[in-house]
Each structure stands twice: as C-alpha cells, then as structure tokens.
Write a protein that holds these residues in place. Structure first.
Motif, PDB file in Angstrom:
ATOM      1  N   THR A 141      -4.641  -1.954   4.653  1.00 56.00           N
ATOM      2  CA  THR A 141      -4.588  -3.410   4.890  1.00 56.00           C
ATOM      3  C   THR A 141      -3.417  -4.084   4.190  1.00 56.00           C
ATOM      4  OG1 THR A 141      -6.104  -3.773   3.029  1.00 56.00           O
ATOM      5  CG2 THR A 141      -7.083  -3.540   5.226  1.00 56.00           C
ATOM      6  N   SER A 142      -2.752  -3.396   3.280  1.00 56.22           N
ATOM      7  CA  SER A 142      -1.548  -3.932   2.639  1.00 56.22           C
ATOM      8  C   SER A 142      -0.670  -2.745   2.262  1.00 56.22           C
ATOM      9  CB  SER A 142      -1.899  -4.753   1.396  1.00 56.22           C
ATOM     10  OG  SER A 142      -2.474  -3.939   0.395  1.00 56.22           O
ATOM     11  N   PRO A 143       0.642  -2.941   2.214  1.00 54.73           N
ATOM     12  CA  PRO A 143       1.528  -1.815   1.916  1.00 54.73           C
ATOM     13  C   PRO A 143       1.145  -1.138   0.605  1.00 54.73           C
ATOM     14  CG  PRO A 143       2.794  -3.711   2.633  1.00 54.73           C
ATOM     15  CD  PRO A 143       1.392  -4.192   2.439  1.00 54.73           C
ATOM     16  N   GLY A 144       1.144   0.181   0.606  1.00 54.53           N
ATOM     17  CA  GLY A 144       0.783   0.891  -0.609  1.00 54.53           C
ATOM     18  C   GLY A 144       0.858   2.387  -0.448  1.00 54.53           C
TER      19      GLY A 144
ATOM     20  N   ASN B 218       2.868   1.465   5.389  1.00 56.81           N
ATOM     21  CA  ASN B 218       2.746   0.058   5.694  1.00 56.81           C
ATOM     22  C   ASN B 218       1.329  -0.176   6.193  1.00 56.81           C
ATOM     23  OD1 ASN B 218       4.105  -2.481   5.787  1.00 56.81           O
ATOM     24  ND2 ASN B 218       5.917  -1.371   6.498  1.00 56.81           N
ATOM     25  N   THR B 219       0.994  -1.417   6.537  1.00 54.32           N
ATOM     26  CA  THR B 219      -0.333  -1.700   7.060  1.00 54.32           C
ATOM     27  C   THR B 219      -0.543  -0.967   8.380  1.00 54.32           C
ATOM     28  OG1 THR B 219       0.537  -3.675   8.135  1.00 54.32           O
ATOM     29  CG2 THR B 219      -0.432  -3.961   5.964  1.00 54.32           C
TER      30      THR B 219
ATOM     31  N   SER C 219      -1.884  -0.212  -4.380  1.00 58.85           N
ATOM     32  CA  SER C 219      -0.967  -1.154  -3.743  1.00 58.85           C
ATOM     33  C   SER C 219       0.462  -0.888  -4.188  1.00 58.85           C
ATOM     34  CB  SER C 219      -1.352  -2.592  -4.099  1.00 58.85           C
ATOM     35  OG  SER C 219      -0.378  -3.503  -3.625  1.00 58.85           O
TER      36      SER C 219
ATOM     37  N   GLU D 161       4.692  -4.683  -3.904  1.00 65.11           N
ATOM     38  CA  GLU D 161       6.054  -5.039  -3.523  1.00 65.11           C
ATOM     39  C   GLU D 161       6.371  -6.501  -3.809  1.00 65.11           C
ATOM     40  OE1 GLU D 161       8.136  -3.052  -0.007  1.00 65.11           O
ATOM     41  OE2 GLU D 161       6.099  -3.427   0.686  1.00 65.11           O
TER      42      GLU D 161
ATOM     43  N   PRO E  34       6.916  -7.372   0.492  1.00 62.79           N
ATOM     44  CA  PRO E  34       6.192  -6.511   1.428  1.00 62.79           C
ATOM     45  C   PRO E  34       6.692  -6.715   2.845  1.00 62.79           C
ATOM     46  CG  PRO E  34       4.845  -8.373   0.771  1.00 62.79           C
ATOM     47  CD  PRO E  34       6.059  -8.399  -0.091  1.00 62.79           C
TER      48      PRO E  34
ATOM     49  N   PRO F 197       5.022  -6.000   6.219  1.00 61.57           N
ATOM     50  CA  PRO F 197       4.013  -5.578   7.195  1.00 61.57           C
ATOM     51  C   PRO F 197       4.592  -5.546   8.598  1.00 61.57           C
ATOM     52  CG  PRO F 197       3.628  -7.837   6.499  1.00 61.57           C
ATOM     53  CD  PRO F 197       4.713  -7.293   5.627  1.00 61.57           C
TER      54      PRO F 197
END
Length: 472
Positions: free
Chosen positions: A66-69, A118-119, A151, A154, A157, A159
């Motif tokens: 759900t979020s860049p990580g 990425n997401t 996470s 960033e 980020p 997305p």
C-alpha cells in the motif's frame, strides 16, 4: 533544456497521461482486476508459513503493498529436493520480476532476500523452477517462510506513475539536508531515474554529494559495484558531470563526490545501472558551502587595523574573527552584504599581534571548513619630531621621532618633488637618523614608520603623510 534528455526521461509518462485522459473522455471501462492464480495464499506480514512443494505445483503467496517499501523474504527447506527451493516474484499481471535463489546452510537450504516495491499487488511463487531451465521433479518441505514489510520512508515516494522522473517534474531539494529515494520494482519497474532540482545561491568551491545505505539487491545476493550513477545538469538540462557511486560490500556507502558551482539552478539525478536486477533504497544529501574568502590586504592605520578580502557572490555577508597567539578565534564583527569587502578593527592595542580570519555566511551556512587566517601586529604610528641641520656648515639633515611599542625597527622615507622613497632602516632603539646625501638649496621631507617581523609575517605601522621638512 536538453531535448534528448527530456524526451528520454519523460515520454513514457506523457503517453500514460494521454491514455488515461482519453479513457476518461471516451468512457472506456476500467480494466478488470486479474484473478489470483490457483492456490493463492493471502499474506499477513509477519506470519510464518510452511508447506510442501511437489513437482511443478505452484504455491502463490499474495502480497499487497500500500506504500513504497521493502519486503524481506526468509524461509528454509529440507528434503532430498530442497536444493530446488526457489521463489519467483511476479507482478499483478503474473509477469516475472525476479527469482530468489536458495543457498545452502549445513543440511538445509535458505532464502533471505529483500525486494523493493512500489504500491501494487505481487505474488511470491514457491517453486522448483530455476531461471530458464524449467521445472524439476521431486518434493521438499519448506518452513519458516515469512514476509516482512518495512516502509521505504521516501522523501519523494513515487506511487504508480512516478513524480520525479524528468526535469519538468523534478522534486525540489534543500541544501544541507538528508533525503531518501528508492528505485522500486513492479508497475514502474522502468523507473530508473530520480531527478532533483536545487538552487545554489552562492559561489561554492566544495559541494559534497553523499550517498549512503544504498542496498541494491541482485538475484540471490547483493550486487556490489556501480549500482547507481549520479549526474549533474545545468538549468537547461546540459550534463555537467557524472560519477559512478561504487558501494562497498560492508555498508554500501558511496564515496563523497565534490563539485564546484557558481550561483544558479541545477539538477541532480540518480540513475540505476541497467544490470541491477531489482530495486533498492538510498539516502543522500547535497552539502554546499560558500567559497572561503581570502585576505587581499592588512594594514595598520592610526588606531585601527584594516582588512580587505575577495568577494564571494551571492552570500549574505562575512563574519570577522580574531585571536591572540595560542588562543581560539572569537567573532568580533558581522559585515553585511556580499559587496562589502573591508573591515577596520578599532579595538587594537599597540604592540599586540593578532590573527584574523574571515568567513562568508548565508543564513546559518558558513564557508569552510576552517578559517583562512592572517597575522599582523598592531604598531602605533611613530610621532615625528623635527628635521633640521645636523651641524653648522654642513648640508646633512637630522630627523627625529618617538618610538612604537614592540617594534623591531624603523624605516625612514624621504621625498623631494616625487613620492616617498625608503632611504634608511634603523634598529628598535634608534630615535633619530642623519641624512648625509643632501644638497644645498633642495627641500627634503621625511617620514618614519615602525616595523615588526614575527615568523613569516612582517607588520608595518601607519605613517605621517605630511612629514617634516628642511631645506639646507
């Protein structure tokens, strides 16, 4: 701006934007989400999974980011076919991203890798498929299979469509601050660029680009070498320089890169080398300090010492420092404005030597890293006595004066119709001098200044510009 660079870095995002816009206008229905492969297991991060792999059977673990990580994948396998324990990483369209290979630890085989995303939705396929060699028969048991998410944290980020892949959309950065970026895999796997815009307000001789903790991972093991290339462009997109950031196997720390700038707008880009099989995160800072001013002159006046230095364009002003021999520098003055290039210290004591330093400042940023200093002993101006005939019947002239504290000696100057010319040097104890090279009927004017020699530094006092005169 360089058309070639702009086109290279931006075209794919413009085309994507056009497609989305046309779809909205024409009422094109959204693409249906692809169905999960058979045997898919939804992943709960931190949960441990186990199972048995047999022949060409695929067991899919579905991960939603759900979020860049970063996702760390760890697991173990045992059995006669455990050496074929591998995990294929696929995107939501079942397209291969990479393959995680196992390595042997005693009688077990382990996977312990990190993938940067990425997401989006991704699948981890427990398999015995090895690169392009097909499936292998046999059975093995795997255990302790765990997916752990962290996470990317960033600063910028990106997305899906990305945000800082071109000069037009470059994210702004502030000097002397740390940032974090990431090259992910997945929907924007072609996003191999991060471009940042910055402004250097002053002339800088030592801008340092520091890049650290760039944990780029290749298939099954870290990739060492030039995982990232850094580039610098001017405001028109013309490349000014480039360097490969070589990471060491222990801590992935890139060497600092030094650069020189004039005031203006520039771009810094990070570019992932093509052979890096999937993404990684990195942190960086751009530390830029003004050029250190250098003293042009130092002169003693009547009750003051005057300092001058060269101009540093774009700075707010200059700080003046002073210290006594064996002591530390202390700031004694602030000179405002980049074009004000002199300062007179009126708190000097006769016979005392001082070290002076000057540093340019812009806000809280100082030129540096250290002090550019100079030394001068403040000597009071000798007070002239008289110039008169030395003896009756002779044309010789005797000049007298009072002394200066801690002077090593005195220079005597003479002029007739032109400028001053040094005609004598006498010791510190002397308070007079006789000029034996005079002629009758000529008016001679004299002045005196004291001098001191300390190490490699020579200090001179001011002098009486009018002087004393006599005509034999």
């Amino acid at each position: 701006m360089s058309k070639k660079i702009e086109k290279m870095l931006s075209a794919r995002w413009y085309l994507l934007g056009i497609f989305v816009a046309l779809a909205a206008v024409m009422g094109v229905p959204a693409l249906a989400a692809a169905a999960d492969p058979a045997g898919t297991v939804p992943v709960i991060f931190g949960t441990t999974y186990s199972g048995t792999h047999s022949g060409s059977t695929d067991i899919y673990y579905k991960v939603v980011v759900t979020s860049p990580g970063a996702i760390k994948v760890s697991g173990r396998a045992s059995g006669t076919s455990a050496g074929r324990f591998h995990i294929r990483v696929l995107d939501s369209a079942s397209k291969d991203i990479t393959l995680l290979h196992c390595s042997q630890e005693f009688d077990e085989y382990v996977i312990n890798d990190t993938v940067y995303f990425n997401t989006g939705t991704y699948y981890f396929d427990v398999t015995s498929f090895v690169d392009g060699m097909g499936y292998f028969s046999g059975t093995y048991d795997y255990s302790s299979l765990k997916f752990t998410f962290s996470s990317a944290g960033e600063s910028f980020p990106e997305p899906e469509g990305g945000s800082n892949n071109s000069f037009r959309t470059a994210s702004g950065i502030v000097l002397n601050k740390s940032y974090i970026g990431m090259f992910p895999t997945g929907p924007v796997s072609l996003d191999g660029y991060d471009i940042f815009k910055f402004t250097v307000p002053y002339s800088s001789t030592k801008a340092v680009i520091s890049t650290k903790s760039a944990a780029f991972v290749g298939t099954g093991s870290p990739v060492y070498g030039s995982a990232i290339r850094a580039n610098i462009y001017d405001k028109d997109g013309n490349k000014l320089g480039s360097t490969s950031l070589n990471f060491d196997a222990m801590n992935y720390r890139a060497p600092d890169w030094e650069w020189t700038f004039l005031p203006g707008t520039y771009y810094l880009s990070y570019e992932k080398d093509s052979y890096v099989s999937f993404g990684g995160s990195y942190s960086f800072s751009f530390n830029c300090v003004p050029i250190a001013p250098k003293f042009k002159s130092k002169t003693n006046g009547v009750g003051y010492t005057k300092l001058t230095w060269n101009k540093i364009s774009g700075v707010s002003g200059y700080y003046i420092y002073r210290r006594l021999p064996g002591k530390s520098f202390a700031k004694i003055a602030t000179v405002k404005g980049a074009s004000t290039l002199s300062y007179s210290d009126k708190t000097v004591t006769s016979g005392t030597g001082y070290y002076y330093a000057v540093r340019a400042y812009y806000g809280s940023t100082l030129s540096g890293p250290g002090y550019s200093s100079t030394y001068i002993r403040y000597l009071s101006r000798p007070k002239l006595g008289s110039a008169k005939r030395y003896k009756a019947g002779y044309n010789n002239i005797k000049v007298t004066w009072t002394g200066s504290k801690n002077a090593d000696g005195y220079y005597v100057y003479r002029k007739t119709t032109g400028g001053w010319k040094k005609v004598a040097s006498v010791g510190a104890s002397k308070r007079s001098w006789v000029d034996t090279s005079t002629k009758k009927g000529v008016k001679y004017t004299y002045t005196v200044r004291s001098w001191d020699k300390t190490g490699n530094y020579t200090s001179l006092s001011a002098y009486n510009t009018t002087g004393v005169s006599f005509k034999p």
